[in-house]
Enzyme design. Structure first.
Site, PDB file in Angstrom:
ATOM      1  N   SER A 181      -2.907   0.074  -6.889  1.00 33.52           N
ATOM      2  CA  SER A 181      -2.409   0.738  -8.138  1.00 33.52           C
ATOM      3  C   SER A 181      -3.194   2.124  -8.063  1.00 33.52           C
ATOM      4  CB  SER A 181      -2.650  -0.224  -9.326  1.00 33.52           C
ATOM      5  OG  SER A 181      -2.319   0.495 -10.506  1.00 33.52           O
ATOM      6  N   SER A 182      -3.551   2.379  -9.320  1.00 37.52           N
ATOM      7  CA  SER A 182      -4.406   3.576  -9.245  1.00 37.52           C
ATOM      8  C   SER A 182      -5.022   3.623 -10.781  1.00 37.52           C
ATOM      9  CB  SER A 182      -3.683   4.739  -8.930  1.00 37.52           C
ATOM     10  OG  SER A 182      -4.027   6.115  -9.445  1.00 37.52           O
ATOM     11  N   LYS A 216       2.535   3.186 -11.229  1.00 38.75           N
ATOM     12  CA  LYS A 216       1.312   2.299 -11.064  1.00 38.75           C
ATOM     13  C   LYS A 216       1.142   1.403 -12.289  1.00 38.75           C
ATOM     14  CE  LYS A 216       0.461   3.940  -6.914  1.00 38.75           C
ATOM     15  NZ  LYS A 216       0.682   3.131  -5.893  1.00 38.75           N
ATOM     16  N   TYR A 243       4.038   9.185 -11.627  1.00 37.12           N
ATOM     17  CA  TYR A 243       3.082   8.680 -10.725  1.00 37.12           C
ATOM     18  C   TYR A 243       2.258   7.448 -11.542  1.00 37.12           C
ATOM     19  CZ  TYR A 243      -0.477   7.389  -7.433  1.00 37.12           C
ATOM     20  OH  TYR A 243      -1.500   6.704  -6.629  1.00 37.12           O
ATOM     21  N   ASN A 276       0.802  -1.405  -0.111  1.00 33.30           N
ATOM     22  CA  ASN A 276      -0.001   0.042  -0.001  1.00 33.30           C
ATOM     23  C   ASN A 276       1.021   1.137  -0.116  1.00 33.30           C
ATOM     24  OD1 ASN A 276      -2.398   1.675   0.950  1.00 33.30           O
ATOM     25  ND2 ASN A 276      -0.936   1.952   2.687  1.00 33.30           N
TER      26      ASN A 276
END
Length: 284
Positions: A153-154, A171, A167, A102
């Site tokens: 992830s995102s 991810k 960023y 996380n």
């Protein structure tokens, strides 16, 4: 109440606040003993308090451990410290049943302003950190496919949002590693990722007004982000008028992680699971 994760050991990185905090809470409620990883000295007090609270409320073992996952030695240090704190004298087996990657950083800039040092920090924490942590944990994973690894992830890995060259790239790399690990670790653990969108955390609050204006259209068309008067707080409802909708609550994201850690999730691996309320549809 059933506690399906009783006698299992989980590691949650970035556990002192935000999504990590919520993940630790829901896993503890399901009976899981926990290693609560944190990085900075400023996180020590909240991590220790969380450990005390979880032990008192759920009767589990909760141990906070400091380790800088942005260094090459930090991940192995976290695993070895956990082993030394948990392995009882005479015991022959130290087992990690659940691992939640996380911890992460988001250092956003438009293309002309990207700094090499921000790139290096982001990839060390968001990519190399999880890689080295899974590498260090591998010898201690189960051998019966009962293990669970979940990577945070995102939507940024797929959204192409301005300012997220670095960023979003980290991810996307994490998602690629998720698929590889699902194959390499198949006899030990399932390996999945989740892809939250905006979440009500300090990290989201730090986004620029320009960025928030850009994603407003996405939020307006996200099914579960519509604010609900009388259910969501007045503040959330008011902010949603400007933002186009509400962010996720950390508990909602943690619930998806807990689902992937359950025994019932055993036939799901190598996937990026929606934890964004429908911000991305059909891309998982």
């Amino acid at each position: 109440m059933a506690r399906p994760l009783e006698k299992k050991l989980g590691i949650v990185t970035g556990a002192s606040r935000g999504i990590g905090y919520a993940i630790a809470e829901i896993l503890a409620a399901k009976g899981c003993d926990l290693i609560l990883g944190y990085t900075s000295t400023s996180s020590q007090a909240p991590a220790e308090k969380l450990a005390q609270d979880l032990t008192a409320r759920h009767g589990i073992l909760a141990i906070p451990i400091q380790a800088d996952l942005g260094t090459t030695a930090g991940p192995a240090s976290l695993i070895e410290t956990a082993k030394s704190r948990i392995l009882e004298p005479g015991a022959s087996r130290f087992q990690i049943d659940i691992l939640i990657n996380n911890a992460g950083v988001a250092l956003n800039d438009k293309l002309p302003d990207i700094k090499v040092e921000d790139f290096e920090t982001s990839y060390r924490v968001n990519v190399l950190g999880p890689l080295l942590l899974v590498q260090a944990a591998q010898p201690y994973l189960p051998t019966d496919r009962s293990g669970r690894i979940v990577n945070l992830s995102s939507v940024s890995s797929s959204g192409g949002f301005p300012g997220q060259t670095v960023y979003g790239g980290t991810k996307a790399a994490l998602e690629a590693m998720t698929r590889t690990w699902a194959r390499e670790l198949s006899e030990s653990a399932t390996v999945n990722a989740i892809n939250p969108g905006p979440v009500l955390t300090p990290m989201y609050d730090r986004n620029t007004p320009e960025f928030k204006r850009f994603i407003k259209g996405y939020i307006e068309h996200t099914p579960l982000m519509r604010a609900r008067p009388g259910i969501d707080s007045d503040e959330v409802v008011k902010n949603a008028e400007e933002a186009g909708g509400r962010p996720a609550y950390v508990e909602e994201v943690a619930g998806v992680v807990a689902m992937l850690c359950s025994p019932e999730s055993a036939w799901c691996t190598g996937q990026v699971i929606c934890a964004n309320g429908g911000m991305l549809l059909g891309l998982q």
